[in-house]
Scaffold this motif. Structure first.
Motif, PDB file in Angstrom:
ATOM      1  N   UNK A  45       5.871 -45.781  -8.108  1.00  0.00           N
ATOM      2  CA  UNK A  45       4.765 -44.943  -7.649  1.00  0.00           C
ATOM      3  C   UNK A  45       3.443 -45.609  -7.994  1.00  0.00           C
ATOM      4  N   UNK A  46       2.425 -45.330  -7.165  1.00  0.00           N
ATOM      5  CA  UNK A  46       1.080 -45.840  -7.411  1.00  0.00           C
ATOM      6  C   UNK A  46       0.094 -44.749  -7.023  1.00  0.00           C
ATOM      7  N   UNK A  47      -0.509 -44.115  -8.033  1.00  0.00           N
ATOM      8  CA  UNK A  47      -1.490 -43.063  -7.813  1.00  0.00           C
ATOM      9  C   UNK A  47      -2.919 -43.563  -8.026  1.00  0.00           C
ATOM     10  N   UNK A  48      -3.088 -44.856  -8.112  1.00  0.00           N
ATOM     11  CA  UNK A  48      -4.430 -45.388  -8.327  1.00  0.00           C
ATOM     12  C   UNK A  48      -4.870 -45.273  -9.774  1.00  0.00           C
ATOM     13  N   UNK A  49      -4.650 -44.139 -10.401  1.00  0.00           N
ATOM     14  CA  UNK A  49      -4.956 -43.936 -11.813  1.00  0.00           C
ATOM     15  C   UNK A  49      -3.715 -44.119 -12.670  1.00  0.00           C
ATOM     16  N   UNK A  50      -2.580 -44.280 -12.023  1.00  0.00           N
ATOM     17  CA  UNK A  50      -1.306 -44.561 -12.679  1.00  0.00           C
ATOM     18  C   UNK A  50      -0.433 -45.293 -11.685  1.00  0.00           C
ATOM     19  N   UNK A  51       0.254 -46.335 -12.150  1.00  0.00           N
ATOM     20  CA  UNK A  51       1.227 -47.044 -11.319  1.00  0.00           C
ATOM     21  C   UNK A  51       2.372 -47.470 -12.219  1.00  0.00           C
ATOM     22  N   UNK A  52       3.586 -47.342 -11.707  1.00  0.00           N
ATOM     23  CA  UNK A  52       4.728 -47.753 -12.515  1.00  0.00           C
ATOM     24  C   UNK A  52       6.053 -47.335 -11.925  1.00  0.00           C
ATOM     25  N   UNK A  53       7.063 -47.445 -12.751  1.00  0.00           N
ATOM     26  CA  UNK A  53       8.434 -47.107 -12.364  1.00  0.00           C
ATOM     27  C   UNK A  53       8.597 -45.593 -12.303  1.00  0.00           C
ATOM     28  N   UNK A  54       9.716 -45.151 -11.744  1.00  0.00           N
ATOM     29  CA  UNK A  54       9.980 -43.719 -11.694  1.00  0.00           C
ATOM     30  C   UNK A  54      10.064 -43.128 -13.098  1.00  0.00           C
ATOM     31  N   UNK A  55      10.726 -43.820 -14.026  1.00  0.00           N
ATOM     32  CA  UNK A  55      10.828 -43.305 -15.394  1.00  0.00           C
ATOM     33  C   UNK A  55       9.449 -43.144 -16.033  1.00  0.00           C
ATOM     34  N   UNK A  56       8.565 -44.119 -15.831  1.00  0.00           N
ATOM     35  CA  UNK A  56       7.210 -44.026 -16.384  1.00  0.00           C
ATOM     36  C   UNK A  56       6.443 -42.882 -15.723  1.00  0.00           C
ATOM     37  N   UNK A  57       6.602 -42.724 -14.419  1.00  0.00           N
ATOM     38  CA  UNK A  57       5.980 -41.612 -13.696  1.00  0.00           C
ATOM     39  C   UNK A  57       6.465 -40.274 -14.249  1.00  0.00           C
ATOM     40  N   UNK A  58       7.772 -40.163 -14.476  1.00  0.00           N
ATOM     41  CA  UNK A  58       8.331 -38.919 -15.005  1.00  0.00           C
ATOM     42  C   UNK A  58       7.744 -38.606 -16.383  1.00  0.00           C
ATOM     43  N   UNK A  59       7.607 -39.633 -17.213  1.00  0.00           N
ATOM     44  CA  UNK A  59       6.988 -39.443 -18.536  1.00  0.00           C
ATOM     45  C   UNK A  59       5.522 -39.020 -18.422  1.00  0.00           C
ATOM     46  N   UNK A  60       4.857 -39.443 -17.355  1.00  0.00           N
ATOM     47  CA  UNK A  60       3.451 -39.129 -17.126  1.00  0.00           C
ATOM     48  C   UNK A  60       3.285 -37.695 -16.610  1.00  0.00           C
ATOM     49  N   UNK A  61       4.166 -37.280 -15.710  1.00  0.00           N
ATOM     50  CA  UNK A  61       4.050 -35.979 -15.054  1.00  0.00           C
ATOM     51  C   UNK A  61       4.673 -34.856 -15.887  1.00  0.00           C
ATOM     52  N   UNK A  62       5.773 -35.150 -16.548  1.00  0.00           N
ATOM     53  CA  UNK A  62       6.492 -34.125 -17.337  1.00  0.00           C
ATOM     54  C   UNK A  62       6.376 -34.504 -18.798  1.00  0.00           C
ATOM     55  N   UNK A  63       5.768 -33.758 -19.656  1.00  0.00           N
ATOM     56  CA  UNK A  63       5.302 -32.385 -19.459  1.00  0.00           C
ATOM     57  C   UNK A  63       3.901 -32.269 -18.887  1.00  0.00           C
ATOM     58  N   UNK A  64       3.235 -33.356 -18.593  1.00  0.00           N
ATOM     59  CA  UNK A  64       1.880 -33.301 -18.051  1.00  0.00           C
ATOM     60  C   UNK A  64       0.866 -33.281 -19.179  1.00  0.00           C
ATOM     61  N   UNK A  65      -0.365 -33.498 -18.825  1.00  0.00           N
ATOM     62  CA  UNK A  65      -1.435 -33.530 -19.818  1.00  0.00           C
ATOM     63  C   UNK A  65      -1.789 -32.118 -20.269  1.00  0.00           C
ATOM     64  N   UNK A  66      -1.979 -31.957 -21.560  1.00  0.00           N
ATOM     65  CA  UNK A  66      -2.420 -30.658 -22.091  1.00  0.00           C
ATOM     66  C   UNK A  66      -3.755 -30.246 -21.493  1.00  0.00           C
ATOM     67  N   UNK A  67      -4.553 -31.214 -21.090  1.00  0.00           N
ATOM     68  CA  UNK A  67      -5.870 -30.917 -20.528  1.00  0.00           C
ATOM     69  C   UNK A  67      -5.794 -30.448 -19.072  1.00  0.00           C
TER      70      UNK A  67
END
Length: 174
Positions: A45-67
């Motif tokens: 995945x490449x969101x411009x502010x994040x790019x990486x593997x599916x596992x890295x994306x999953x770690x980024x999205x779940x649980x998500x930022x507290x902010x």
């Protein structure tokens, strides 16, 4: 009688649209199981502010930022082009994010398009690569606290709203 190739194409489009909608729900609900059902394990995945593997994306999205206590991804039209067991899709998205900037929470809108490459493996359609293109964004300013009601009227049953987890849709879908 309908051409079997047309029916096969219609079924593929249905499964692809279902996959795209499920990703939006998985991100909004921060549900790793839903997302695993939508992406191949070797996806990128490449969101411009994040790019990486599916596992890295999953770690980024779940649980998500507290902010970012809640999001709502609303999908528009999808242009899907099938190429055998592969497909490309451009899907318009309007994404609402409530963001805690420390001093106050703001409502922010992002509008853009997902560019997805999907593959059917053993008859299952999932995303192999996703790129996000941003068309515009708008900070709507300090968020209004609508958790107790709308337009000056209280919610009748204490509905928990504006949460990534713990809202009634989790119960509804089980």
């Amino acid at each position: 009688m309908t051409d079997p190739a047309v029916l096969t194409e219609m079924v593929a489009h249905h499964h692809i649209r279902h996959c795209l909608a499920a990703v939006a729900r998985g991100e909004d609900r921060r549900d790793a199981d839903i997302l695993r059902g939508c992406f191949w394990a070797d996806a990128s995945v490449d969101f411009g502010i994040f790019a990486g593997s599916f596992d890295a994306y999953l770690d980024w999205v779940v649980p998500g930022a507290d902010s970012i206590p809640c999001t709502l991804h609303t999908l528009g039209q999808s242009l899907i082009q099938l190429r055998g067991q592969a497909a490309t899709a451009e899907t318009h998205v309007t994404a609402y994010h409530r963001i805690d900037f420390g001093e106050a929470e703001h409502d922010v809108l992002l509008v853009g398009r997902y560019l997805d490459t999907l593959e059917a493996r053993d008859g299952v359609w999932r995303i192999a690569r996703r790129t996000m293109l941003y068309d515009w964004t708008r900070d709507l300013g300090v968020a209004v606290d609508w958790s107790q009601g709308l337009m000056g009227m209280p919610f009748l049953r204490g509905l928990p709203v504006g949460r990534a987890r713990g809202d009634r849709s989790e119960i509804f879908f089980g």
